[in-house]
Design a protein around this motif. Structure first.
Motif, PDB file in Angstrom:
ATOM      1  N   GLU A 166       0.819  -1.205   0.000  1.00  0.00           N
ATOM      2  CA  GLU A 166       0.000   0.000   0.000  1.00  0.00           C
ATOM      3  C   GLU A 166       0.856   1.259   0.000  1.00  0.00           C
ATOM      4  O   GLU A 166       0.382   2.337  -0.385  1.00  0.00           O
ATOM      5  CB  GLU A 166      -0.939   0.005   1.212  1.00  0.00           C
ATOM      6  CG  GLU A 166      -1.974  -1.106   1.199  1.00  0.00           C
ATOM      7  CD  GLU A 166      -2.958  -0.985   2.352  1.00  0.00           C
ATOM      8  OE1 GLU A 166      -3.420   0.138   2.603  1.00  0.00           O
ATOM      9  OE2 GLU A 166      -3.252  -2.008   3.006  1.00  0.00           O
ATOM     10  N   LEU A 167       2.117   1.139   0.435  1.00  0.00           N
ATOM     11  CA  LEU A 167       3.006   2.304   0.460  1.00  0.00           C
ATOM     12  C   LEU A 167       3.902   2.369  -0.770  1.00  0.00           C
ATOM     13  O   LEU A 167       4.667   3.330  -0.905  1.00  0.00           O
ATOM     14  CB  LEU A 167       3.871   2.273   1.729  1.00  0.00           C
ATOM     15  CG  LEU A 167       3.131   2.416   3.055  1.00  0.00           C
ATOM     16  CD1 LEU A 167       4.119   2.463   4.205  1.00  0.00           C
ATOM     17  CD2 LEU A 167       2.271   3.672   3.071  1.00  0.00           C
ATOM     18  N   PHE A 168       3.841   1.361  -1.653  1.00  0.00           N
ATOM     19  CA  PHE A 168       4.684   1.394  -2.846  1.00  0.00           C
ATOM     20  C   PHE A 168       4.421   2.626  -3.696  1.00  0.00           C
ATOM     21  O   PHE A 168       5.376   3.204  -4.237  1.00  0.00           O
ATOM     22  CB  PHE A 168       4.470   0.122  -3.673  1.00  0.00           C
ATOM     23  CG  PHE A 168       5.062  -1.110  -3.053  1.00  0.00           C
ATOM     24  CD1 PHE A 168       4.938  -2.339  -3.675  1.00  0.00           C
ATOM     25  CD2 PHE A 168       5.742  -1.053  -1.848  1.00  0.00           C
ATOM     26  CE1 PHE A 168       5.477  -3.478  -3.105  1.00  0.00           C
ATOM     27  CE2 PHE A 168       6.282  -2.174  -1.271  1.00  0.00           C
ATOM     28  CZ  PHE A 168       6.147  -3.391  -1.896  1.00  0.00           C
ATOM     29  N   PRO A 169       3.152   3.060  -3.898  1.00  0.00           N
ATOM     30  CA  PRO A 169       2.929   4.253  -4.735  1.00  0.00           C
ATOM     31  C   PRO A 169       3.550   5.521  -4.167  1.00  0.00           C
ATOM     32  O   PRO A 169       3.711   6.493  -4.919  1.00  0.00           O
ATOM     33  CB  PRO A 169       1.403   4.357  -4.786  1.00  0.00           C
ATOM     34  CG  PRO A 169       0.905   2.991  -4.502  1.00  0.00           C
ATOM     35  CD  PRO A 169       1.881   2.420  -3.530  1.00  0.00           C
ATOM     36  N   PHE A 170       3.870   5.558  -2.866  1.00  0.00           N
ATOM     37  CA  PHE A 170       4.523   6.738  -2.310  1.00  0.00           C
ATOM     38  C   PHE A 170       6.012   6.778  -2.669  1.00  0.00           C
ATOM     39  O   PHE A 170       6.664   7.817  -2.499  1.00  0.00           O
ATOM     40  CB  PHE A 170       4.378   6.760  -0.786  1.00  0.00           C
ATOM     41  CG  PHE A 170       2.968   6.995  -0.321  1.00  0.00           C
ATOM     42  CD1 PHE A 170       2.130   5.929  -0.058  1.00  0.00           C
ATOM     43  CD2 PHE A 170       2.480   8.270  -0.163  1.00  0.00           C
ATOM     44  CE1 PHE A 170       0.833   6.125   0.371  1.00  0.00           C
ATOM     45  CE2 PHE A 170       1.182   8.488   0.267  1.00  0.00           C
ATOM     46  CZ  PHE A 170       0.348   7.409   0.527  1.00  0.00           C
ATOM     47  N   ILE A 171       6.565   5.653  -3.153  1.00  0.00           N
ATOM     48  CA  ILE A 171       7.991   5.582  -3.481  1.00  0.00           C
ATOM     49  C   ILE A 171       8.201   5.502  -4.983  1.00  0.00           C
ATOM     50  O   ILE A 171       9.168   6.054  -5.507  1.00  0.00           O
ATOM     51  CB  ILE A 171       8.626   4.357  -2.788  1.00  0.00           C
ATOM     52  CG1 ILE A 171       8.353   4.410  -1.284  1.00  0.00           C
ATOM     53  CG2 ILE A 171      10.125   4.284  -3.045  1.00  0.00           C
ATOM     54  CD1 ILE A 171       8.809   3.191  -0.529  1.00  0.00           C
ATOM     55  N   MET A 172       7.304   4.820  -5.697  1.00  0.00           N
ATOM     56  CA  MET A 172       7.427   4.661  -7.145  1.00  0.00           C
ATOM     57  C   MET A 172       6.215   5.262  -7.832  1.00  0.00           C
ATOM     58  O   MET A 172       5.099   5.219  -7.299  1.00  0.00           O
ATOM     59  CB  MET A 172       7.509   3.171  -7.508  1.00  0.00           C
ATOM     60  CG  MET A 172       8.744   2.473  -7.025  1.00  0.00           C
ATOM     61  SD  MET A 172       8.745   0.751  -7.562  1.00  0.00           S
ATOM     62  CE  MET A 172       7.281   0.155  -6.730  1.00  0.00           C
ATOM     63  N   ARG A 173       6.450   5.780  -9.003  1.00  0.00           N
ATOM     64  CA  ARG A 173       5.354   6.312  -9.816  1.00  0.00           C
ATOM     65  C   ARG A 173       4.778   5.178 -10.648  1.00  0.00           C
ATOM     66  O   ARG A 173       5.513   4.381 -11.234  1.00  0.00           O
ATOM     67  CB  ARG A 173       5.849   7.442 -10.708  1.00  0.00           C
ATOM     68  CG  ARG A 173       4.722   8.072 -11.550  1.00  0.00           C
ATOM     69  CD  ARG A 173       5.246   9.166 -12.465  1.00  0.00           C
ATOM     70  NE  ARG A 173       5.647  10.335 -11.690  1.00  0.00           N
ATOM     71  CZ  ARG A 173       6.883  10.764 -11.576  1.00  0.00           C
ATOM     72  NH1 ARG A 173       7.869  10.097 -12.177  1.00  0.00           N
ATOM     73  NH2 ARG A 173       7.192  11.832 -10.871  1.00  0.00           N
ATOM     74  N   VAL A 264       9.572  -5.007  -1.375  1.00  0.00           N
ATOM     75  CA  VAL A 264      10.046  -4.437  -0.113  1.00  0.00           C
ATOM     76  C   VAL A 264      11.563  -4.290  -0.122  1.00  0.00           C
ATOM     77  O   VAL A 264      12.105  -3.226   0.195  1.00  0.00           O
ATOM     78  CB  VAL A 264       9.577  -5.309   1.075  1.00  0.00           C
ATOM     79  CG1 VAL A 264      10.276  -4.890   2.357  1.00  0.00           C
ATOM     80  CG2 VAL A 264       8.070  -5.207   1.249  1.00  0.00           C
ATOM     81  N   ASP A 265      12.268  -5.369  -0.489  1.00  0.00           N
ATOM     82  CA  ASP A 265      13.738  -5.320  -0.466  1.00  0.00           C
ATOM     83  C   ASP A 265      14.289  -4.371  -1.521  1.00  0.00           C
ATOM     84  O   ASP A 265      15.267  -3.650  -1.277  1.00  0.00           O
ATOM     85  CB  ASP A 265      14.309  -6.723  -0.670  1.00  0.00           C
ATOM     86  CG  ASP A 265      14.143  -7.583   0.569  1.00  0.00           C
ATOM     87  OD1 ASP A 265      14.529  -8.764   0.522  1.00  0.00           O
ATOM     88  OD2 ASP A 265      13.643  -7.084   1.578  1.00  0.00           O
ATOM     89  N   SER A 266      13.689  -4.364  -2.709  1.00  0.00           N
ATOM     90  CA  SER A 266      14.188  -3.484  -3.764  1.00  0.00           C
ATOM     91  C   SER A 266      13.992  -2.019  -3.399  1.00  0.00           C
ATOM     92  O   SER A 266      14.895  -1.192  -3.566  1.00  0.00           O
ATOM     93  CB  SER A 266      13.486  -3.806  -5.081  1.00  0.00           C
ATOM     94  OG  SER A 266      13.697  -5.148  -5.455  1.00  0.00           O
ATOM     95  N   LEU A 267      12.826  -1.675  -2.881  1.00  0.00           N
ATOM     96  CA  LEU A 267      12.587  -0.283  -2.487  1.00  0.00           C
ATOM     97  C   LEU A 267      13.413   0.096  -1.268  1.00  0.00           C
ATOM     98  O   LEU A 267      13.849   1.248  -1.137  1.00  0.00           O
ATOM     99  CB  LEU A 267      11.095  -0.084  -2.197  1.00  0.00           C
ATOM    100  CG  LEU A 267      10.167  -0.298  -3.398  1.00  0.00           C
ATOM    101  CD1 LEU A 267       8.729  -0.032  -3.004  1.00  0.00           C
ATOM    102  CD2 LEU A 267      10.565   0.601  -4.544  1.00  0.00           C
ATOM    103  N   LEU A 268      13.634  -0.866  -0.389  1.00  0.00           N
ATOM    104  CA  LEU A 268      14.479  -0.588   0.769  1.00  0.00           C
ATOM    105  C   LEU A 268      15.902  -0.285   0.317  1.00  0.00           C
ATOM    106  O   LEU A 268      16.560   0.634   0.846  1.00  0.00           O
ATOM    107  CB  LEU A 268      14.457  -1.794   1.715  1.00  0.00           C
ATOM    108  CG  LEU A 268      15.053  -1.614   3.112  1.00  0.00           C
ATOM    109  CD1 LEU A 268      14.366  -0.479   3.843  1.00  0.00           C
ATOM    110  CD2 LEU A 268      14.923  -2.895   3.909  1.00  0.00           C
ATOM    111  N   MET A 269      16.397  -1.042  -0.657  1.00  0.00           N
ATOM    112  CA  MET A 269      17.723  -0.756  -1.205  1.00  0.00           C
ATOM    113  C   MET A 269      17.768   0.628  -1.836  1.00  0.00           C
ATOM    114  O   MET A 269      18.750   1.373  -1.674  1.00  0.00           O
ATOM    115  CB  MET A 269      18.079  -1.836  -2.239  1.00  0.00           C
ATOM    116  CG  MET A 269      19.426  -1.639  -2.918  1.00  0.00           C
ATOM    117  SD  MET A 269      20.810  -1.805  -1.767  1.00  0.00           S
ATOM    118  CE  MET A 269      20.751  -3.573  -1.470  1.00  0.00           C
ATOM    119  N   TYR A 270      16.711   1.001  -2.543  1.00  0.00           N
ATOM    120  CA  TYR A 270      16.682   2.307  -3.178  1.00  0.00           C
ATOM    121  C   TYR A 270      16.656   3.431  -2.144  1.00  0.00           C
ATOM    122  O   TYR A 270      17.323   4.463  -2.301  1.00  0.00           O
ATOM    123  CB  TYR A 270      15.465   2.390  -4.094  1.00  0.00           C
ATOM    124  CG  TYR A 270      15.509   3.576  -5.010  1.00  0.00           C
ATOM    125  CD1 TYR A 270      16.293   3.546  -6.162  1.00  0.00           C
ATOM    126  CD2 TYR A 270      14.794   4.728  -4.726  1.00  0.00           C
ATOM    127  CE1 TYR A 270      16.353   4.636  -6.996  1.00  0.00           C
ATOM    128  CE2 TYR A 270      14.853   5.818  -5.555  1.00  0.00           C
ATOM    129  CZ  TYR A 270      15.630   5.770  -6.693  1.00  0.00           C
ATOM    130  OH  TYR A 270      15.699   6.855  -7.513  1.00  0.00           O
TER     131      TYR A 270
END
Length: 747
Positions: A166-173, A264-270
């Motif tokens: 649910e929080l992915f859209p706040f990090i990726m477009r 989760v892991d990919s966005l955490l790395m970013y």
């Protein structure tokens, strides 16, 4: 009631709950559930008993004169209605549902009161866990859009049903790799749809500026006074990323699907890269459960230049290219190694080793250089690169890759000494160190050299003998009896058999086939390490000593019978029975063990041999049932054999009779009888009859043309042409026999 302060008391007049502070002394007071209703004139106020907070104000529309109102309730704690009487009307007010109250509080941004009400409803059992999780998520999103990132993540973590996606859209477009994983949860519509954190911060700062302007203009607003002077935009974005990292780190311990784990892991790395958290990046990349996707298209438009600087936009790039451009090569190498891309990982470690050697500093280095001793950093970096490269080569089966990178790794690491040199260098008195080295060599390095296996087995045997003698002498001194008077069963049940060295010795003897069993047996043959000797005798194929140790020394009947099953011959069971009945060494016969053997494996023993070996002193009541069952089974087997023999003889007699009847059969031929093959009248010709009642003659004439136009004729025998076993119908009676009913044999 004291002036404008109200105190809630119980039936005994003792104060309970909290105190209520009114603006003016009310004309009338009544309670409904956990609330108190106060009326002054036409104004109504609702107070919470525990907190004393005024949660609602409203005006009663009466006769227009503004006269006082009279309140009445149901006069019990579970009442749900309050009556308000004016000069013209009687109005009933009821309690609104908790969900609607919470929604109204959140709409007015009274987060503390809403959370207090949620907790109270949860304690009273009036709220389900699903609704509690839903409200925490709703409050978290409201706080997120109000730029309270820490409090928002705290509520996200309290929500059990909220998904990390649910929080992915706040990090990726959108659209992106994980767009379809974002659940479409229906919240109460109190917050805007998800957007990038940068846009959230921009909209929040604009809302704060607008609220500050309206407040100066005297308009009542729902914004905290302490937040009217917000931090800078870069500080807010840094706080947002830090709290997003905190939430994603907590999500890594949840039970998630593979796709969500990758996100989760990919966005955490970013996000780690955005804050330049090099140690965290390398720790995540090298972890065993890392699900970082290397080749993905991330559309996060901003990255921090430094944690206190300004933000610069980035184009659409892959995570692989981002890490390479930003110089985080160590992280990229760990990612490649974790994903099985060994060639790329080794190439990066080789570049890093060369850069460390030449003194080139790279901005991804997690270890800061020592100002007093710069060479210390270079040495540590080169060794780290060589160690990581050697780990990859140890797991790789690509010979070309090993040959390609073995050179630079060997140049950095010192050449390891030979195994024989290590064994010679170890002090012979330090047996434990030598044992540990050989154990590492055999178990971890999978050495198959029989010399090392034999040396290791002998060292374990020596240690086991030493411990056995020490513990045996200690036991003798405690018990106070000579060694010769101790029974074997007492030794077998002592703590010596539970010694870690002895267990390790027995396990190694059982698992390895590469040591010299004769040499090890010579070491322990005169000792009482019975189980070890049994394993060695078994390796050498000496069955009788194994049975003697298992059955007589260790008294392990189950193991002895299992060994007889491995041998698979009846004489092994007979040999074991003899040992039970005549243990030798002056011991009493082991009648119970013998009965157990007869009971479990009596079919493998010859009753006659059993009776010959039974001792006259054996109590008949111990083995009567077993022997009786053994005799009945043998008698049944004998009768069954007789039945099978007689049935076979009957079949043979019946077949012979059928053959005799068939050969003695006669056929009646008249003037109309013809051959079934040539269709000529039989007359006085010789003929043959097949079992299927077809008739053929022995001879018939056949004419065939010659090349010169003449004709010739020859005599052919239909019976000989058809053959003795094949009739005119084409049935071969040798392959497809014809069975006729008999006195025993039927179709």
């Amino acid at each position: 009631m004291v002036d404008n302060v109200g105190i809630i008391v119980d039936m005994a007049g003792q104060p309970v709950e909290g105190s209520l502070v009114f603006k003016e002394a009310p004309d009338s007071l009544r309670e409904i559930g956990n609330y108190v209703v106060a009326a002054r004139g036409s104004a109504m106020e609702l107070y919470h008993k525990k907190t004393g907070c005024c949660v609602q104000r409203f005006t009663v529309s009466g006769d227009g004169t503004g006269g006082p109102c009279v309140l009445a309730d149901e006069e019990n704690e579970s009442g749900k209605l309050v009556l308000v009487a004016t000069s013209l009307k009687l109005i009933c007010y009821g309690k609104v549902s908790g969900e609607e109250q919470i929604k109204d509080m959140l709409r007015k941004k009274n987060f503390k009161e809403a959370i207090f009400l949620v907790e109270e409803l949860d304690r009273e059992g009036e709220m389900t866990k699903e609704m509690l999780s839903f409200i925490h998520a709703q409050v978290g999103f409201l706080l997120l859009f109000d730029l309270h990132f820490k409090e928002a993540v705290d509520h996200f973590l309290l929500s059990e049903n909220m998904q990390p996606s649910e929080l992915f859209p706040f990090i990726m477009r959108d659209p992106n790799r994980w767009t379809l994983l974002v659940p479409r949860n229906r919240y109460w519509g109190l917050h805007p749809p998800p957007m990038l954190l940068e846009n959230v911060i921009d909209d929040g700062l604009m809302a704060i500026q607008r609220a500050a302007f309206l407040k100066k203009a005297g308009v009542e607003i729902a914004v905290d006074d302490e937040f009217l002077n917000p931090p800078s935009r870069s500080d807010l974005l840094e706080s947002a990323i830090e709290n997003m990292i905190r939430y994603l780190q907590a999500c890594r311990g949840m039970d998630l699907t593979v796709s969500v784990k990758e996100g989760v892991d990919s966005l955490l790395m970013y996000l780690y890269r955005a804050l330049n958290c090099v140690e965290d990046m390398e720790r995540l990349a090298s972890s065993e459960n890392s699900c970082v996707v290397v080749r993905i298209t991330l559309i996060f438009p901003l990255v921090l230049k430094d944690i206190y600087g300004f933000l610069i936009p980035l184009p659409l790039e892959e995570l692989e290219a981002l890490l390479n451009d930003s110089g985080h090569l160590r992280t990229l190498a760990f990612l490649y190694a974790g994903k099985g891309m060994s060639a790329k990982a080794l190439a990066i470690w080789r570049i890093l080793a060369r850069n460390y050697s030449s003194g080139i500093y790279h901005k991804d280095q997690s270890v800061e250089s020592d100002l007093q001793d710069p060479s210390r950093h270079f040495t540590s970096g080169r060794e780290t690169a060589a160690i990581e490269g050697s780990k990859i080569l140890e797991e790789s089966s690509d010979q070309d890759l090993v040959l390609q990178h073995l050179g630079w790794i060997a140049d950095i690491n010192q050449v390891e000494p030979k195994i024989d040199e290590v064994i010679v260098a170890i002090d012979p008195k330090k047996v434990e160190i030598l044992q540990r080295y050989l154990q590492w060599l055999i178990e971890d390095q999978d050495s198959d050299d029989s010399q090392y296996h034999t040396v290791y087995a002998i060292l374990l045997a020596k240690s086991a003998l030493e411990i056995y003698e020490v513990e045996l002498s200690t036991q003798d001194s405690v018990i106070g009896m000579p060694k010769k008077e101790m029974e074997v069963s007492e030794l077998g049940s002592s703590s010596i058999f539970e010694s870690p060295v002895r267990e390790r010795f027995q396990i190694f003897l059982q698992s390895s086939d590469l040591y010299d069993a004769e040499e090890v047996l010579d070491m322990i043959e005169e000792s009482e390490l019975w189980l070890g000797k049994a394993i060695l005798y078994r390796k050498l194929g000496r069955e009788r000593p194994v049975l003697q140790i298992l059955a007589l020394k260790l008294e392990n009947c189950e193991a002895a019978e299992q060994y007889c099953e491995e041998i698979g011959r009846p004489d092994a069971y007979t040999q074991l029975l003899e040992m039970y009945l005549d243990p030798e060494d002056g011991r009493e016969p082991m009648f119970k063990a013998a009965v157990r053997l007869l009971h479990n494996h009596g079919e493998m023993l010859d009753p006659l041999q059993v009776f010959k070996r039974l001792s006259p002193d054996m109590p008949l009541q111990l083995a009567s049932n077993t022997i009786l069952r053994l005799l009945r089974a043998r008698h049944h087997h004998h009768h069954k054999g007789q039945i099978v023999h007689n049935m076979s003889r009957a079949l043979d007699v019946d077949a012979s009779l059928a053959r005799l009847e068939e050969s003695a059969r006669h056929g009646l031929i008249n003037d109309d009888s013809i051959c079934d093959s040539c269709h000529a009248r039989l007359g006085t010709k010789l003929f043959a009859i097949y079992p299927d009642d077809t008739v053929v003659c022995y001879k018939f004439e056949y004419k065939f043309p010659l090349p010169n136009g003449l004709e010739t004729q020859t005599s052919l025998q239909c019976y000989r042409r058809q053959g003795e076993s094949t009739s005119v119908t084409g049935r071969d009676f040798q392959k497809d026999s014809l069975v006729k009913p008999g006195w025993l044999v039927t179709r």
